[in-house]
Write a protein that holds these residues in place. Sequence first.
Motif, PDB file in Angstrom:
ATOM      1  N   MET A 135       0.844  -1.187   0.000  1.00  0.00           N
ATOM      2  CA  MET A 135       0.000   0.000   0.000  1.00  0.00           C
ATOM      3  C   MET A 135       0.887   1.247   0.000  1.00  0.00           C
ATOM      4  SD  MET A 135      -3.163  -1.153   0.269  1.00  0.00           S
ATOM      5  CE  MET A 135      -3.963  -2.677   0.649  1.00  0.00           C
ATOM      6  N   GLY A 153     -14.203  -5.697   0.779  1.00  0.00           N
ATOM      7  CA  GLY A 153     -13.422  -4.477   0.624  1.00  0.00           C
ATOM      8  C   GLY A 153     -14.131  -3.259   1.180  1.00  0.00           C
ATOM      9  N   HIS A 154     -15.454  -3.211   1.027  1.00  0.00           N
ATOM     10  CA  HIS A 154     -16.228  -2.043   1.435  1.00  0.00           C
ATOM     11  C   HIS A 154     -17.216  -2.425   2.541  1.00  0.00           C
ATOM     12  CE1 HIS A 154     -14.843   0.641  -1.791  1.00  0.00           C
ATOM     13  NE2 HIS A 154     -14.866  -0.423  -2.571  1.00  0.00           N
ATOM     14  N   LYS A 164     -14.162   4.962   0.804  1.00  0.00           N
ATOM     15  CA  LYS A 164     -12.935   4.319   0.348  1.00  0.00           C
ATOM     16  C   LYS A 164     -12.959   4.138  -1.168  1.00  0.00           C
ATOM     17  CE  LYS A 164     -13.197   0.738   3.078  1.00  0.00           C
ATOM     18  NZ  LYS A 164     -12.853  -0.522   3.820  1.00  0.00           N
ATOM     19  N   LEU A 167     -10.873   1.729  -3.697  1.00  0.00           N
ATOM     20  CA  LEU A 167      -9.991   0.562  -3.706  1.00  0.00           C
ATOM     21  C   LEU A 167      -9.633   0.195  -5.137  1.00  0.00           C
ATOM     22  CD1 LEU A 167     -11.854  -1.710  -1.110  1.00  0.00           C
ATOM     23  CD2 LEU A 167     -10.073   0.008  -0.691  1.00  0.00           C
ATOM     24  N   ILE A 196      -6.474  -6.415  -2.960  1.00  0.00           N
ATOM     25  CA  ILE A 196      -6.422  -4.957  -3.023  1.00  0.00           C
ATOM     26  C   ILE A 196      -4.963  -4.527  -3.132  1.00  0.00           C
ATOM     27  CG2 ILE A 196      -6.927  -2.826  -1.778  1.00  0.00           C
ATOM     28  CD1 ILE A 196      -9.210  -4.338  -0.383  1.00  0.00           C
ATOM     29  N   LYS A 227      -5.322   1.654  -1.831  1.00  0.00           N
ATOM     30  CA  LYS A 227      -6.458   2.073  -1.018  1.00  0.00           C
ATOM     31  C   LYS A 227      -6.356   3.560  -0.730  1.00  0.00           C
ATOM     32  CE  LYS A 227      -8.843   1.042   3.331  1.00  0.00           C
ATOM     33  NZ  LYS A 227      -8.852   0.192   4.541  1.00  0.00           N
ATOM     34  N   SER A 253      -8.757   7.144   0.736  1.00  0.00           N
ATOM     35  CA  SER A 253      -9.931   7.580   1.505  1.00  0.00           C
ATOM     36  C   SER A 253     -10.443   8.901   0.954  1.00  0.00           C
ATOM     37  CB  SER A 253      -9.582   7.730   2.992  1.00  0.00           C
ATOM     38  OG  SER A 253      -9.219   6.485   3.542  1.00  0.00           O
TER      39      SER A 253
END
Length: 839
Positions: free
Chosen positions: A1, A230-231, A255, A257, A266, A269, A271
């Motif tokens: 990430m 994921g959500h 979010k 993704l 994923i 990521k 926000s």
Amino acid sequence: MTTQQVVVPKYAHTPGLTRLAYSVDGRSLLTVGSNRLIRKFTVDSEDEPYSIEHHENDILGVATSRTHFATCSEDGTATLFSMRTNEMENMLVRQSLPIRDITFSPDGQWVAVAGDETMVKLINTSDITRIITLPAHRQGVKHVSFHPNGALLATSSIDGAIRVFSISSEEPELIKMIEGLTPSVESSQETSTKVAWHPDGRAFATQNKTRDIITVSRATWNIERSFASGHMGPINDFAWSPNGAYLATAGSDGKILVWDTQTQNIVEKHSYKNVLSVQWNPTQNSLSFTTNQGQMYTLPNIIPEKLDPPVGRSIYPSPLIRDPDAGDAVRLRQPTGESDTSGLSKPYGQIKMGRDRQVEYGSDVGEGNWIDDDDGAGYIPDLVPDNDSVDSPGWGRKRPLGHDFADDFANNKRRFLTVIKKMQHEAFQPGSTPWKNGRRYLALNSVGYIWTVEQDMHNTVTVSFFDRGLNREYHFTDHFLYDKACLTEEAALFASSGSDGQNSRIFVREHGSLQDSWDLTFHGETVSSIALSATTVVVCSSRGYVRVFNLQGSPIRIYRQSTNAVVSCASWQDFVMIVRNQGDGSGGLIYSIENVKYDETFQKNDVVDIPFESRLNSLFFSDDGDPCIYDSDGVLLILMHWRSPLQAKWVPLLDTKAMGRNNPDESFWPLGVQESKFHCIILKGGEKYPYIPLPISSELDISMPIYPAYSKLKEAATEGSDQNGPTDTMKLEEKYLRETVLLQLYKDAALAASGGDDGLEDDQKDEMSKRELSIDKTILQLLQIACRTGQHGKAYGLVGMIHKEQALQAANKIAQRYEMISLAEKINRELEKRAGDFL
């Protein structure tokens, strides 16, 4: 990430619903929103966007093609704009309820609109009067999406139903409805239930009821993979990367993704709250999105350098279970399309992978100067020099002393061969069309049509039928890149010609089942033409061989008819007709007709009677089994007496240019001759080939061109001119001649099937008698006109054309009515003469 990128937003709209779309070349980004503005941003520029104010209410959708962009609004309108000038070009549609989604077909020729009305409409961007309407849905439609090949259209209703339509013709067919997969939503709700087709077209993604993205196989309609957990809330939008390697999802949980499509893991990521719409830049490693606050963001370098980029010349395969391509990038063939300044797309005709899309038909000899002045010496009309004079006019210009005439002779010989080659007819497959926008028809006749679409390393073939109760439409993946096909009610025949040093191949598939299908590979030969009937498969090769198989793949015949190049072939039951170039270089065509079952030759190297400057456009058998041709002059001809050697003759049934339709840009694409009618596709606007989706077919009455202006006179008679005048007479004369020709064709077929007069069945005799009586009625009408107008000579001639005794008796009454005593006496003598024949 990676760490959260700090991105400064651009405030494009006021708070409310927003949508965005990139231009095809990635240079522009368009956004729309609740402030009724269309904003057009220039990518990588800090300049203020171009603003367009057009709609009267909130704008709910935007879509782009290579040359246009389109918007839809809550005011019930959809509008087309020029991408180059930003000017409005057309109001595509206006309806009473909001339009919530809009999208272009892959070739940009159609726009689909969906909204609170239950009907989804497809509007042609070149001619907005051409509208295709999909069958009504139960409730409003929230999303609409074209398959990458343009053959399918998926719709998502607010009741949670997904429908997939085949739009290969102008009568769309529902081929699949999936219920209970996606959640039910309100039409104005932000949650997305759209269908997002993967770039390779083998699967689509959608949101299920547990807030996960799932993929559904195009082949089986089964759920394959899941992008899960994921959500924490509903997903507002999602999009595949241009090469299908990644999937971006934006949720109501704040979010964004990015998923690896092969592992469903994923990889990125971010926000951001209230994201409504997300789009990948088609040419860069960046992702853009808009929020319900009217903001527009672009995340540069969205995929880290250590991972594969989201764009490129490779298409990654759809995430499917047991996918043989999983983990391997599939090479992307550069899509053909109109050239643009970015250089991203080559013009149509500059074809990749060694397949020249222009080779199907070649260039038209009739256009321009077709003798190449390849040495700059000027054209030389005479091929042999006059030895008596260096300055002979046969050379076209003076030659200096000491000129090398051997060189001139060699040049002239080369030019002669060039001329001969260009006079030859190019081989073609009846019913096929050239490539356009990555699609073409392989076969198109009265049974149905086969069309193919370029994909990545393969093509997608669709087989459709006009009578959908006879067979169901089916599709398959074509890894052999078939360029020829034939279609009957029983089966389909495919062939890859084997050009560019590749082996050629044929494949026979019975409709509805693969169990009895078979294929055959030819080494060192090119397939020139193929034909298929209810009993035979015919393959003509570049070596002059004609191979005949039965439908089950067993060989029946092989012979070399001649070394002249095959132009085309057709078959009906056990009969095969092959058309070739004449070997003398005259530019003419010859044909032969064989019965391959009994190894009989009916016609051998006879001439195909079309004018020298014309071309053969199509070759087929009528539904009664008679050979027909259609030439570039728009003339339909049928072959009479073809079962009798040296008796065959080409008879014109219809001259489409003499029908008096008064439309010089109109042409006709032949499908066949059935029940004495010419079945065809009417092409308008100067089109030469049928487009996709297929227009509705038409039936034209056969009208033999016995008089140059017959059709216009016939039209005048129909509109109410003197019913006793010359136009009505010409109409009756054409009817007599047409019915006589059709009767003779029927007789030839009946006698051939029965073995002679003694073998005729009672129903065949009754049919002949019925047709003769119909002809006699036409003659009696002509006789009445001749008697009334005092045309004594014509009346005498008409009496000798009557078949039946009762018709002669009726003719006698007509003669007596008009006091033509000598004519009545002649009829009485004719009755006495034929008394024995009538018994």
